[in-house]
Design an enzyme around this catalytic site. Structure first.
Site: not given
Ligand code: ADP
Ligand code: ADP
Ligand code: MG
Length: 665
Positions: A116, A200, A235, A297
């Protein structure tokens, strides 16, 4: 196009990929671990290869074994699904070295977006607005705490390698920074093997809006509109929708352009998602959204995009990977109607959403959507399958599409209330309640919505009157006989000489109740317990049951399984254990003064000691399982008599805490 592909994943996503491959006439090779030997994805594939023991690290993450399996089975390409190896650039390179095609972006694109901090630096350069904060190299506490102060509290500590909401901690006060940092690092280290973080600004009233992008090997990049994933818990996404409620043309134009710019900056190929966070303190505004990360992905929630565009994203992935240009130009991609997806999990909302495991002894999804909406259920399990402790406890994704947001949302609620699962606790009732939330219905969403109303959303459903009586009737087994079309069966229970009373025992909430059921005539029964008796009438209505009696009017469906009886009423499931009458020490077998490990894991932290008096709800220890930390709280007031040690590995069912016997509890 390929003639045969290997799917390096399991569960619903493997099943979903197989479906598209089959439709396109592409052969499929599944891989499976010990735990998945007879899983649905294995059954559906044309061929399946065993790749190792149950833990993902020894099977689904074994790149070399998967590549070997692909070669041996004659596959030309590998689809990684999501999770597991999907965002691992070393895997992509190994696949390509073996002369196979990786169905996804290049290793370089994944590397550019994988961390990130680096991704934010790259996007900053490309002119995409990024969340204000510190995403530099320094990692020591003093520097990070200083940066946090400069950014201004509240701040969010994020694992740079994070995903799925793991390794993230919101900090409201400088005094809590050090502890939050340590905890985020611990979680990041064990989930991603990397404990580096960024800090952040915590956005005050955030909405998570992401844009689906697609690129091909010919330099084209398009977007497939946005998804709103603001309904989150810790989150993690809970319900997603497309399009985003209240989206304006100006905001959509700004966001989709920024997303396409991000994709072009890394010559992106295949399906990707650019995630933004919007500050909606003043509503949706084109200058109040920032890049968070890019997921290189296919995303869990991609079906909502498929529903509103009418496109098959896996088909697009396959075509692009095979070298074809994108099937459509931007101007030809249109948005129609509204879609929602709810993630149905084996987890216990009443106990902090603790992941559960178990055999899904009864599993039924709604068959069709309410009104003119369309229903799609993406499941990776069948009735009788187990939710194993080794993987994500997802049961299915319930997806609906309607002409308007309100018809789609109503259909989502109905489909959730019709879901029947026995054998594991699930979040179905929580999701159903959420789908009826007023703010959500009004489109007034933000990532804090669930947390603000968490008590109401997770309150255990009240048992409707007559539930216990209906469970007793189902458990007695008389129902089948009394309602049977077979006259001999009916007569067997309906005696003219005397009303025979059948004893039934029902276990619920640590107590066993004894009841007696007597047949008074067709559809008529008398239930007695503690010298009280109640005459009821039971009718069948298709698959359902209608119980009536004094103060009772209950419509429900029932599942009789090896463990007991589960009744489904008002969108909730009520489970009653039916103890084996031959088992002597039944009360000892019921949980009460012992708190056991709900799943295998390791004890990260112990917060109380032997002899401590604890209050109901007080956190006792932190268990790390399924790569997440779970706080285990006291189920009732009591005195700790025994507790596991920090660092201990526990098996499922092992005692974590034993409470002292205080006479009458
Ligand atoms: P991940 O890889 O775990 O998906 P993200 O950076 O996409 O991580 O953040 C996951 C969630 O956390 C976001 O969908 C949002 O709801 C919350 N989030 C992330 N960054 C912030 C922020 N700077 N302020 C408030 N909420 C945040
Ligand atoms: P984000 O990373 O923004 O939260 P998603 O909600 O699409 O994105 O995915 C959540 C994460 O949870 C995926 O990146 C993956 O690592 C994990 N995950 C969820 N379900 C599975 C599964 N059935 N097999 C492997 N990994 C999973
Ligand atoms: Mg995310």
């Amino acid at each position: 196009m390929f003639s045969r592909i290997l799917i390096a994943n399991r569960g619903e996503i493997a099943v979903r990929i197989i479906r598209t491959a089959r439709r396109l006439g592409i052969g499929t090779v599944a891989v499976y671990s010990d735990a998945d030997a007879d899983a649905l994805h294995v059954e559906l594939a044309d061929e399946a290869v065993h790749i190792g023991p149950s833990p993902a690290a020894e099977s689904y993450l074994k790149a070399s074994r998967i590549i070997k399996a692909a070669k041996a089975a004659g596959a030309e390409a590998i689809h990684p699904g999501y999770g597991f190896l999907s965002e691992n650039p070393d895997f992509v390179e190994a696949v390509e070295r073996a002369g196979l095609v990786f169905i996804g972006p290049s290793a370089a694109s994944i590397r550019a977006m994988g961390l990130k901090d680096a991704a934010k630096r790259l996007m900053e350069k490309a002119g995409v607005p990024v969340v204000p904060g510190y995403h530099g190299e320094a990692q020591d506490l003093v520097v990070l705490a200083t940066k946090a102060r400069e950014i201004g509290y509240p701040v969010l500590i994020k694992a740079r390698a994070g995903g799925g909401g793991k390794g993230m901690r919101r900090v409201d006060h400088p005094d809590d920074f050090a502890e939050a940092l340590a905890s985020a690092r611990r979680e990041a280290k064990s989930a991603f093997g990397d404990d580096k973080v960024l800090v952040e600004k915590y956005i005050a009233r955030p909405r998570h809006i992401e844009v689906q992008v697609f690129g091909d090997a010919h330099g084209n990049a398009v977007h497939l509109f946005e998804r709103d994933c603001s309904l989150q818990r810790r989150h993690q996404k809970v319900i997603e929708e497309a399009p985003a409620p209240g989206m304006t043309d100006a905001m959509r134009a700004a966001m989709t352009q920024a997303a396409v710019k991000a994709a072009k900056a890394i010559a992106y190929r295949g399906a990707g998602t650019v995630e933004f966070i919007a500050d909606v303190s003043d509503g949706l505004k084109p200058d109040a959204f920032w890049f968070m990360e890019m997921n290189t992905r296919l995303q869990v929630e991609h079906p909502v995009t498929e529903m509103v565009t009418g496109l098959d994203l896996v088909e697009w992935q396959l075509r692009v990977a095979a070298g074809e240009p994108l099937p459509l130009k931007q101007a030809d991609i249109a948005l129609s109607g509204h879609a929602f997806e709810a993630r149905l999990y084996a987890e216990d909302p009443a106990r902090g959403f603790l992941p559960a495991i178990g055999t899904l002894s009864h599993l039924r999804f709604a068959e069709k959507a309410a009104g003119d909406a369309t229903l799609r259920v993406d499941a990776g399990v069948r009735e009788g399958d187990a939710i194993a402790p080794f993987y994500d406890p997802m049961i299915a994704k319930i997806i609906v599409h309607g002409k308007s947001r309100s018809t789609a949302l109503a259909a989502l609620g109905a489909a959730l209330r019709e879901t029947e699962i026995a054998g594991s606790v699930t979040n179905a009732a929580f999701l159903a309640k959420l789908s009826e939330h007023e703010g959500f219905a009004a489109g007034d969403v933000d990532t804090g919505l669930i947390e603000r109303d968490i008590d109401a959303l997770t309150a255990p459903a009240e048992m409707p009157r007559g539930t216990r009586e209906l469970a007793a009737l189902v458990a007695s087994g008389l129902l089948d006989r009394a309602a049977s079309d077979d006259p001999w069966g009916a007569i067997a229970g309906y005696s003219h000489f005397e009303a025979l009373a059948y004893p039934v025992r029902l276990g619920r909430d640590e107590a066993v109740e004894r009841l007696a059921v007597a047949i008074d005539g067709p559809e008529r029964f008398t239930l007695s317990a503690d010298e009280q008796s109640l005459a009821v009438r039971l009718r069948r209505e298709g698959r359902g049951l209608l119980l009536t009696g004094p103060g009772i009017f209950l419509r429900a469906t029932a599942a009789r399984t090896a463990e007991g009886v589960t009744l489904f009423a008002d969108g909730a499931a009520f489970h009653f254990a039916v103890p084996d009458p031959l088992e002597r020490a039944e009360t000892e077998a019921l949980p009460g003064e012992r708190l056991t490990a709900p799943m295998p894991g390791s004890v990260k932290q112990v917060r109380v000691s032997v002899g401590d008096a604890v209050k109901k709800g007080q956190p006792l220890l932190v268990l790390e399982a399924m790569k997440m930390e779970h706080a285990i709280a006291a189920p009732h007031d009591g005195t700790v008599e025994e507790i596991v040690a920090e660092g201990e590995q526990v098996r499922e069912g092992m005692t974590l805490v034993r409470f002292a016997q205080d006479g009458n509890s």
